[in-house]
Scaffold this motif. Structure first.
Motif, PDB file in Angstrom:
ATOM      1  N   ALA A  72       0.988  -1.154   0.119  1.00 57.45           N
ATOM      2  CA  ALA A  72       0.044   0.170   0.049  1.00 57.45           C
ATOM      3  C   ALA A  72       1.087   1.386   0.061  1.00 57.45           C
ATOM      4  N   VAL A  73       0.431   2.142  -0.870  1.00 53.94           N
ATOM      5  CA  VAL A  73       1.307   3.571  -0.882  1.00 53.94           C
ATOM      6  C   VAL A  73       0.388   4.854  -0.394  1.00 53.94           C
ATOM      7  N   VAL A  74       0.928   5.445   0.538  1.00 51.21           N
ATOM      8  CA  VAL A  74       0.185   6.493   0.973  1.00 51.21           C
ATOM      9  C   VAL A  74       1.078   7.872   0.901  1.00 51.21           C
ATOM     10  N   VAL A  75       0.733   8.934  -0.066  1.00 47.99           N
ATOM     11  CA  VAL A  75       1.286  10.000  -0.293  1.00 47.99           C
ATOM     12  C   VAL A  75       0.338  11.216   0.496  1.00 47.99           C
ATOM     13  N   VAL A  76       1.221  11.798   1.571  1.00 48.96           N
ATOM     14  CA  VAL A  76       0.756  13.037   2.135  1.00 48.96           C
ATOM     15  C   VAL A  76       1.461  14.059   2.387  1.00 48.96           C
ATOM     16  N   SER A 125      -3.133  10.749  -0.999  1.00 47.86           N
ATOM     17  CA  SER A 125      -3.654   9.739  -1.885  1.00 47.86           C
ATOM     18  C   SER A 125      -3.244   8.319  -1.537  1.00 47.86           C
ATOM     19  N   LEU A 126      -4.016   7.813  -1.914  1.00 55.07           N
ATOM     20  CA  LEU A 126      -3.677   6.124  -1.552  1.00 55.07           C
ATOM     21  C   LEU A 126      -3.549   5.344  -2.864  1.00 55.07           C
ATOM     22  N   TRP A 127      -2.426   4.441  -2.949  1.00 57.88           N
ATOM     23  CA  TRP A 127      -2.195   3.806  -4.059  1.00 57.88           C
ATOM     24  C   TRP A 127      -2.058   2.243  -3.807  1.00 57.88           C
ATOM     25  N   HIS A 128      -1.931   1.585  -4.777  1.00 57.80           N
ATOM     26  CA  HIS A 128      -1.538   0.190  -4.729  1.00 57.80           C
ATOM     27  C   HIS A 128      -0.380  -0.227  -5.618  1.00 57.80           C
ATOM     28  N   GLY A 129       0.806  -0.623  -4.936  1.00 59.23           N
ATOM     29  CA  GLY A 129       1.875  -0.790  -5.884  1.00 59.23           C
ATOM     30  C   GLY A 129       2.065  -2.277  -5.934  1.00 59.23           C
ATOM     31  N   GLU A 184      -6.809  -1.928   3.991  1.00 58.18           N
ATOM     32  CA  GLU A 184      -8.196  -2.451   3.458  1.00 58.18           C
ATOM     33  C   GLU A 184      -8.209  -2.646   2.239  1.00 58.18           C
ATOM     34  N   LEU A 185      -8.003  -1.305   1.574  1.00 54.99           N
ATOM     35  CA  LEU A 185      -8.427  -1.487   0.158  1.00 54.99           C
ATOM     36  C   LEU A 185      -7.358  -2.168  -0.765  1.00 54.99           C
ATOM     37  N   LEU A 202       3.840  -1.103   3.669  1.00 51.54           N
ATOM     38  CA  LEU A 202       3.440   0.271   3.396  1.00 51.54           C
ATOM     39  C   LEU A 202       4.651   0.920   2.854  1.00 51.54           C
ATOM     40  N   CYS A 203       4.540   1.799   2.004  1.00 46.58           N
ATOM     41  CA  CYS A 203       5.208   2.956   1.451  1.00 46.58           C
ATOM     42  C   CYS A 203       4.753   4.351   1.794  1.00 46.58           C
TER      43      CYS A 203
END
Lengths: 231, 571
Positions: free
Chosen positions: B144-148, B158-162, B297-298, B304-305
Motif C-alpha cells: 500500500a502506498v500513502v502520499v501525504v 492519495s492512496l495507491w496500490h503498488g 483495507e483497500l 506500506l510505502c
C-alpha cells in the motif's frame, strides 16, 4: 564628495534616529552580508586557483561574521525597544560569478566593498557625534574587514586583468553595470506596480465567474475516487 | 540503455535525479550546489551534476520528466482564487504572476536550459511521482502506498496500490483539506518558518503534553473511513500562503508565538506551545493511522510505502509501524518534493521498458569530494592538512577523546538527513558535547535532539525493536533501552527515543568503518550524527563548502576524504 557619501550624510539623521528604522537597516545589512557570503563561497567553488579560492573563503567567513553581528545588534535594538524581532536571514543571490566571470566578478566585489566602506565611514562619523558607542564599535569592526577586502580584490583584479589600467577599466565597467542594474530594477518596480493594478482590475472582472465556479466546481471533501490508471 | 532525468522545482527543495537503464545513478538537491537553503529554482546545476556523474551529455537523454503537471496546477490555483473571492484579492496578483510568468512554461525552460529536444520533455502527476519514488525504491513487490503532503495539482493525500511494475491510484483527498498544510499552519503559529521549522515542531512535541486534543478535534475532523476534513475557518492557506492560519485559530489556541524569541521550556508560556505541538503530533499520528488502515483495507497489503513531506515525521512513522496492520514500512530518504524527481524519472524509465530500479541500497547519490582540490585549498588556507592511511581509526580515536569531528567522505547524501557522508560526529554519551553542538556550532534551539548512528548488528543491544526498511535512512525512531540512557545521553530525546540510523558497509561504508574502529577501541559502536551545515545553510557538498564550514564553526577536527585537519589549540 561622492554621491554615496553625500546621500548617506544627508540621510543619516533620518535613518538612524528611529529605533524601528535602525532595526530594519541593520537587518538589511545582515541580509546583504549573508548574500555576499553565498556569492563568495560560490566563487571559491568555481575559481580554478586554490589561492584565490582560499581568499574567497576567508572573505565569505568575514561576511558570515558580519551578518551575524548585524543581526545580533538588530535583535538587541528590537528587544530593548519592544519591537518585533527581525526575521531569520533568508538569502537570495544572483550567482554573480556564474553570470559575470571572474574578472568582472572581482571588479564588482571591489567596487561594492569600496562603496560600502565609504558609506560605513559616514555612519561611523554620525554615531561618534551622537554618542552611539555600540553602533560605532560594530561598524568599526566591520570596516576593518571591508578595507582588507577592497585591497585584496584589487590586487587579484590587477593580476587577472594584466595591468592596473585594465583593472581600473574593469571597475569602471562594474560601475556602469551596477548603474544599469539599478535602472532596470527601478523599471521593474514601476512595472510591478502597474501589473498589480491591472491584475486587480482583472480580479474584479472574475466576479462574474464566482457563482458559476462555486456551483460547478465546489471544493471537494473526503475521499475522491480517481479513474484507475496503471503504469 | 535508456537515460532519464527527473526534475522537481518551483515549490521548494528543487532536485534532479538520473536513471540509466532503470538504475538510479545520481540524485542531487539544487540547494546543495546553489548554497541557498530549500532553493526552489530550476535545478540546472543539479541536473548538470547528475549528468556528469552518469558520464552522459544532455543530448544522450531519452526523456526529461518534470514531477507535476503545470496546467493542472494552474487550474487548481485559479479555481481556488475564484472560490475564495474576494478574500483572495491579495494573493491573486502574486499567484497569477508565479503561475503564468514561470511555472506554466517549465517544460520549455527545461528543454532550453539543458539543451534537449522539447519533444523529450514531459511531465507526470505530482502524487504519482511521490508514490513512485517510495514504492519502486522500496524492498517490497506488493505494498500500500500513502502520499501525504501540502498539495500537488489537486490532491493533498492519495492512496495507491503498488504491485510489481504497476502503481494504481485508489483514492484521494483534495486541497484545501491537507495534513501538510495543517502542519504548516501550526508551524507558523509556533513562530517557526514554514517548510523549514517542521522538524522543530516534531522535536518540540516530545516536551509537551497533548492536552489540546479536543481543540484539534475541532480543527481537523477524522472520519471512520480514514478520511479527514479541515475546518477551514481556522485556516488561511487558501488566501495567504505565508501564514496559513486565521484569527479563529488564535481564538482557539491562544495568541501565536512571535518568531525569534528564545525558547524557555521551563516557562508557562513555552510549555503551552510545547503542548500545542504535542497535540498536533498526536492528531497527525491518528490521521495517518486512519489513512494507513484504509490503504491496507483497500489493497490487502501488509507493507506500506509512505511519501510526501509529512512522511518525514519519524515519530509518526514509528507509531504507524507499531499500531497499523503492517509487517514492514519504507519511507524514501527524500520523501518531500525533492523525491518527486526520482519518482518522475522512474515512471518514465519504466515506460521505456527498463527493468525496475530495485530497493535503494544507499542514499549516497551525489558528487564526492575532490581530494586534490581539498588538499590544495586546505594548504592555501594554512590549515596544515595531513593525509591519513587509516582515516576511520583516527576519526574514531578523536570521537572517543570527546572531539567533535566534521566528517565529509564519500558521495553526498540524497534527502534532508546526513547519513554519515556529510556529518558532524561526536561521542553519544556526553551531554556537554550535545550542548556545545547545539549552542555554538548549530546555534539552534536547545530542545532539538540529535540522532545516533549505530552498526546494524548492534541495534538490539541499545534500542528496543529491530531494524526495518526505514532505519538505514533515519526516517523512524526507536526507544532506547533504559539501561543505555546514560551511554546514549547526548542522543536520547525527552521521550526516551532517538531517530536512529542503522549502518552497514553497503549503505554507508565510511561511517561503518568509523563505527568498526570505535568497537576495536572498546567503545560502543554508536556515534552522535548530525548534519554538517551551519545555521540556515544547506548541508555541505564540496571541499570548498566543507572548508568554509571549518573556518566558520569551532569543530575540533575535519576529515575530508582522507585529509585530516585539526584546529590549532589557542596558545
Amino acid at each position: 564628495m561622492r554621491l554615496t557619501v553625500w546621500t548617506a550624510r544627508v540621510l543619516n539623521p533620518i535613518v538612524w534616529r528611529r529605533r524601528r528604522g535602525v532595526v530594519r537597516k541593520l537587518h538589511q545589512f545582515a541580509l546583504a552580508e549573508r548574500a555576499s557570503m553565498v556569492d563568495m563561497r560560490q566563487a571559491a567553488r568555481l575559481t580554478p586557483s586554490p589561492e584565490r579560492a582560499a581568499a574567497y573563503l576567508r572573505h565569505a567567513d568575514d561576511e558570515a561574521r558580519h551578518a551575524h553581528m548585524f543581526l545580533r545588534r538588530a535583535q538587541e535594538v528590537a528587544r530593548t525597544s519592544s519591537l518585533p524581532a527581525p526575521g531569520a536571514l533568508r538569502v537570495d543571490t544572483e550567482h554573480l560569478f556564474d553570470t559575470l566571470g571572474e574578472v568582472a566578478f572581482l571588479a564588482f566585489v571591489h567596487y561594492g566593498e569600496a562603496r560600502a566602506r565609504r558609506q560605513f565611514e559616514t555612519y561611523q562619523d554620525w554615531f561618534l557625534a551622537n554618542g552611539r558607542d555600540k553602533d560605532h564599535a560594530l561598524f568599526d569592526a566591520v570596516l576593518a574587514d571591508e578595507r582588507r577586502h577592497e585591497r585584496y580584490t584589487y590586487a587579484f583584479l590587477c593580476e587577472l586583468s594584466g595591468s592596473e589600467a585594465a583593472a581600473k577599466a574593469a571597475v569602471r565597467r562594474a560601475f556602469w553595470w551596477e548603474a544599469k542594474r539599478r535602472w532596470l530594477r527601478s523599471g521593474r518596480t514601476v512595472a510591478t506596480a502597474i501589473y498589480f493594478v491591472c491584475s486587480w482590475l482583472l480580479y474584479v472582472v472574475l466576479l462574474v465567474w464566482v457563482p458559476v465556479i462555486r456551483l460547478a466546481r465546489p471544493a471537494l471533501r473526503r475521499w475522491q475516487q480517481r479513474p484507475n490508471a496503471l503504469t | 540503455m535508456p537515460a532519464v532525468l527527473g526534475i522537481s522545482a518551483y515549490y521548494h527543495d528543487a532536485a534532479a535525479a538520473l536513471l540509466v537503464d532503470g538504475k538510479l545513478v545520481a540524485a542531487i538537491q539544487e540547494e546543495r550546489l546553489s548554497r541557498i537553503k530549500n532553493d526552489p529554482s530550476l535545478p540546472v546545476r543539479a541536473a548538470e551534476a547528475c549528468l556528469r556523474l552518469g558520464g552522459l551529455p544532455a543530448t544522450a537523454l531519452d526523456r526529461v520528466v518534470f514531477y507535476e503537471q503545470p496546467f493542472a496546477k494552474l487550474e487548481r490555483v485559479m479555481l481556488q482564487l475564484v472560490r475564495t473571492f474576494p478574500r483572495s484579492w491579495r494573493q491573486f496578483p502574486r499567484a497569477l504572476a508565479s503561475q503564468l510568468g514561470t511555472k506554466l512554461w517549465v517544460l520549455d525552460q527545461l528543454a532550453e536550459a539543458l539543451g534537449v529536444d522539447r519533444k523529450k520533455v514531459e511531465c507526470v502527476e505530482h502524487h504519482r511521482s511521490h508514490a513512485a519514488s517510495a514504492f519502486y525504491t522500496s524492498p517490497f513487490t506488493d505494498a500500500a502506498v500513502v502520499v501525504v503532503d501540502g498539495v500537488g495539482e489537486h490532491a493533498s493525500t492519495s492512496l495507491w496500490h503498488g504491485h510489481g511494475r504497476t502503481l494504481k491510484q485508489l483514492a484521494t483527498i483534495d486541497f484545501p483539506h491537507s495534513l501538510g498544510l495543517l502542519y504548516a499552519a501550526i508551524t507558523a503559529y509556533l513562530g517557526f518558518a514554514v517548510n523549514e521549522g517542521e522538524y522543530k515542531v516534531m522535536g518540540l512535541a516530545a516536551w509537551g503534553s497533548p492536552r489540546y486534543q479536543d481543540a484539534f478535534a475541532k480543527i481537523v475532523r477524522l472520519h471512520n473511513d480514514g478520511s479527514y476534513e479541515l475546518d477551514l475557518r481556522y485556516f488561511a492557506h487558501m488566501t495567504d500562503t505565508q501564514l496559513g492560519f486565521g484569527p479563529a485559530l488564535e481564538q482557539l489556541l491562544g495568541p501565536r508565538r512571535p518568531p525569534g524569541l528564545r525558547w524557555d521550556l521551563a516557562s508557562d508560556r513555552d510549555r503551552h506551545y510545547a503542548d500545542v505541538a504535542a497535540s498536533l503530533q498526536v492528531t497527525l499520528e491518528r490521521a495517518l493511522l486512519g489513512l494507513t488502515r484504509r490503504a491496507c483495507e483497500l489493497t490487502g497489503a501488509t507493507s506500506l510505502c509512505l511519501a510526501g513531506g509529512v512522511a518525514l515525521n519519524a515519530v509518526a512513522n514509528a507509531r504507524l509501524l507499531r499500531e497499523a496492520p503492517l509487517e514492514n514500512m519504507y519511507v524514501h530518504p527524500a520523501a518531500g518534493d525533492a523525491g518527486g524527481a526520482v519518482g518522475a524519472a522512474i515512471l518514465a524509465s519504466l515506460e521505456l521498458g527498463t527493468p525496475l530500479p530495485g530497493p535503494l541500497q544507499s542514499a549516497a547519490l551525489g558528487p564526492a569530494i575532490d581530494p586534490a582540490r581539498a588538499w590544495d585549498l586546505a594548504t592555501s588556507l594554512g590549515l596544515h592538512p595531513r593525509r591519513l592511511d587509516d582515516p576511520a581509526t583516527v576519526c574514531a580515536h578523536a570521537i572517543a577523546n570527546g572531539k567533535i569531528v566534521a566528517h565529509a567522505r564519500g558521495r553526498l547524501e540524497w534527502g534532508p538527513r546526513a547519513l554519515g557522508q556529510r556529518s558532524l560526529l561526536a561521542d553519544p554519551s556526553d551531554r556537554a558535547t550535545r550542548e556545545r553542538i547545539n549552542r555554538v556550532i548549530k546555534q539552534r534551539e536547545a530542545f532539538r535532539p540529535f540522532a545516533p548512528a549505530i552498526r546494524e548488528r548492534d541495534m538490539a543491544d541499545y534500542f528496543i525493536g529491530s531494524t526495518n526498511a526505514m532505519t538505514p535512512f533515519m526516517t523512524t525512531v526507536a526507544p532506547i533501552q533504559p539501561s543505555m540512557h546514560e551511554q546514549l545521553a547526548a542522543v536520547t530525546h525527552e521521550d526516551g527515543t532517538a531517530r536512529l540510523q542503522t549502518v552497514t558497509p553497503a549503505k554507508a561504508p565510511e561511517l561503518a568503518a568509523v563505527l568498526d574502529a570505535l568497537t576495536n577501541a572498546s567503545r560502543p559502536p554508536v556515534v552522535l550524527n548530525t548534519s554538517l551545515n551551519g545555521p540556515g545553510e544547506p548541508i555541505v557538498a564540496s571541499a570548498e563548502d566543507a572548508l568554509g564550514f571549518f573556518l566558520r564553526h569551532p569543530v575540533d577536527c575535519m576529515l575530508l576524504g582522507d585529509i585530516w585537519l585539526e584546529r590549532a589549540k589557542a596558545p
